[in-house]
Design an enzyme around this catalytic site. Structure first.
Site, PDB file in Angstrom:
ATOM      1  N   HIS A 282       0.832  -1.205   0.000  1.00 20.76           N
ATOM      2  CA  HIS A 282       0.000   0.000   0.000  1.00 20.76           C
ATOM      3  C   HIS A 282       0.866   1.255   0.000  1.00 20.76           C
ATOM      4  O   HIS A 282       0.646   2.177  -0.803  1.00 20.76           O
ATOM      5  CB  HIS A 282      -0.912  -0.014   1.237  1.00 20.76           C
ATOM      6  CG  HIS A 282      -1.764   1.211   1.372  1.00 20.76           C
ATOM      7  ND1 HIS A 282      -3.099   1.233   1.023  1.00 20.76           N
ATOM      8  CD2 HIS A 282      -1.472   2.463   1.828  1.00 20.76           C
ATOM      9  CE1 HIS A 282      -3.583   2.447   1.239  1.00 20.76           C
ATOM     10  NE2 HIS A 282      -2.622   3.214   1.742  1.00 20.76           N
ATOM     11  N   GLU A 283       1.864   1.274   0.887  1.00 19.02           N
ATOM     12  CA  GLU A 283       2.726   2.456   0.968  1.00 19.02           C
ATOM     13  C   GLU A 283       3.622   2.593  -0.257  1.00 19.02           C
ATOM     14  O   GLU A 283       3.947   3.705  -0.674  1.00 19.02           O
ATOM     15  CB  GLU A 283       3.572   2.405   2.248  1.00 19.02           C
ATOM     16  CG  GLU A 283       2.753   2.429   3.529  1.00 19.02           C
ATOM     17  CD  GLU A 283       1.772   3.584   3.597  1.00 19.02           C
ATOM     18  OE1 GLU A 283       2.094   4.675   3.074  1.00 19.02           O
ATOM     19  OE2 GLU A 283       0.672   3.401   4.154  1.00 19.02           O
TER      20      GLU A 283
ATOM     21  N   HIS B 277       1.987   4.561  -2.815  1.00 21.69           N
ATOM     22  CA  HIS B 277       2.151   6.010  -2.666  1.00 21.69           C
ATOM     23  C   HIS B 277       3.574   6.436  -3.028  1.00 21.69           C
ATOM     24  O   HIS B 277       3.787   7.472  -3.676  1.00 21.69           O
ATOM     25  CB  HIS B 277       1.879   6.441  -1.222  1.00 21.69           C
ATOM     26  CG  HIS B 277       0.468   6.251  -0.768  1.00 21.69           C
ATOM     27  ND1 HIS B 277      -0.613   6.714  -1.478  1.00 21.69           N
ATOM     28  CD2 HIS B 277      -0.051   5.658   0.351  1.00 21.69           C
ATOM     29  CE1 HIS B 277      -1.735   6.422  -0.831  1.00 21.69           C
ATOM     30  NE2 HIS B 277      -1.414   5.779   0.281  1.00 21.69           N
TER      31      HIS B 277
END
Length: 437
Positions: free
Chosen positions: A24-25, A28
């Site tokens: 998920h990170e 980003h």
């Protein structure tokens, strides 16, 4: 041995959760770096730092509590102006947020800030995290459906009833005088593979069952494969009463509340269960269904949380379709690991849980409230609308949206999230969801 399996199930889910958060990170991190934003930290977890390593301008690390993660991007919001000393709680919260944001803007890198990115790039950066969970969910469900397969009733006969038991009886064994079951009378044997029923080829047991149930009292030619050879016989299903169900599998009742019964054909055959590999697109379909289910739960989340609170304080039964905490998911994974079932069954269930967890992360993070990713996307869209309107009306371009003004609301949302998480953890410890019977 059971304790080791139980701990193994929990460990499987913890590792899967950590990987899901890490990806998920990364969702980003990668677009942020591609768009030139300075990223100071990439962290999995919260709390005390367990390990970290500086690579270039970014510190990569792991913290003690694997309940989330974050990346620290330079200049999430426009730099603040000196407005003097803040008075009041909310004003101080806003000022603290602006000060923290200002500290992320490194000297000489004033142009490498998030808030200066075009709106579409900001949306990509913030959507990248949930998107990674969506992709991971699709991949996991595809492995479950098309790699391992979905457990289904096959056309291979597992058992044949010797007799037709009277309706509504508690009798479990045949007694003298009980009529012979149609399948036994037709000479069908366990291990036979149904090829056709009433002249129609059948690929699934559901197809064969539908023909039999629609033909009470009719003689049906049946072809089975036995020891590599085709064997022909005739099957005459006997009439039997079965309660009607709707498209969702729920019993249908009449205006008086009595069950609606239908006459169907009964043969006395059960089928073998096997994992049947599904078409490659099944994983996408499962993902779409899961997204709809999670979205529906979020819409009714206040009511769901109220129900959870009632189970904790009143001892009422827990809704099996309600929300779970990380503790609940881990506990469920441990219970799956110790079930008395083949390893492939347990692995398939654990992977399904992990896929469902990623879809929950995808949907939850898109809630349009700060500090969630969806909140940042809404802020970017609002600025884009303001700029578009100014351009269309010939007005001066507005300043970047200062989302630090929303810090009080963000704090309220964060407190509510922490409170809900704490309540779910307590409920999962005291009144766990029982999905396995």
């Amino acid at each position: 041995m059971e304790i080791l399996l139980y701990l193994g199930g929990i460990l499987f889910m913890l590792i899967g959760l950590a990987l899901s958060i890490g990806l998920h990170e990364i969702g980003h991190l990668v677009p942020a770096k591609l768009f030139g934003v300075r990223v100071g930290q990439y962290m999995i977890g919260f709390g005390p730092r367990l390990w970290s390593k500086q690579i270039g301008e970014t510190e990569y690390g792991v913290k003690a509590l694997p309940l989330g993660g974050f990346i620290s991007m330079s200049g999430m919001y426009p730099p603040s102006k000196d407005t003097g000393r803040a008075t009041g709680l909310f004003s101080k919260l806003v000022q603290d947020a602006r000060s923290a944001n200002d500290e992320t803007i490194a000297e000489g890198a004033e142009d490498r800030v998030f808030y200066k990115l075009p709106v579409w790039k900001r949306i990509i950066v913030m959507f990248g995290g949930p998107f990674m969970n969506l992709v991971l969910g699709v991949l996991i469900f595809t492995v479950v459906a098309s790699g391992i397969g979905i457990q289904q009733a096959t056309t291979t006969v597992a058992s044949v009833s010797e007799c037709v038991l009277p309706a509504g009886t508690s009798q479990t064994t045949c007694e003298p005088g009980d009529p012979t079951a149609p399948a036994a009378e037709a000479g069908i044997q366990p291990g036979d593979v149904l090829l056709s029923v009433d002249g129609e080829e059948v690929d699934t047991f559901a197809e064969a069952s539908a023909i039999i149930q629609a033909s009470p009292g009719e003689s049906l030619p049946v072809v089975v494969e036995r020891d590599g050879e085709q064997v022909e016989t005739t099957l005459t299903p006997v009439p039997a009463q079965r309660q009607e169900v709707d498209a969702n599998g729920q019993p249908v009742v009449d205006e008086n509340g009595d069950p609606v019964m239908n006459e169907v054909g009964y043969a006395g055959i059960t089928s073998q269960l096997a994992y049947v590999q599904q078409p490659i697109g099944t994983g996408v379909q499962m993902t779409a269904q899961q997204v709809g289910g999670v979205a529906s739960m979020i819409v009714t989340l206040p009511q769901k949380m109220w129900d959870v609170a009632q189970t904790v304080f009143t001892g009422a039964e827990r809704d099996p379709n309600g929300p779970l905490s990380v503790v609940g998911v881990g506990r469920l994974a441990g219970e799956v690991a110790v079930t008395d079932s083949p390893v492939v069954n347990r692995l398939s269930t654990l992977l399904y849980l992990l896929g469902a967890l990623n879809i929950a992360l995808f949907v939850f993070n898109l809630i349009p409230l700060l500090p969630l990713d969806g909140g940042h996307i809404v802020v970017a869209l609002w600025e884009g609308l303001k700029r578009t309107w100014a351009k269309l009306t010939g007005r001066r371009q507005p300043k970047p949206v200062d989302a630090t003004r929303l810090v009080p609301l963000t704090v309220v949302v964060a407190v509510l999230m922490i409170g809900m998480g704490a309540l779910l953890i307590v409920a999962d410890l005291l009144k766990p969801v029982n999905l396995l019977g």
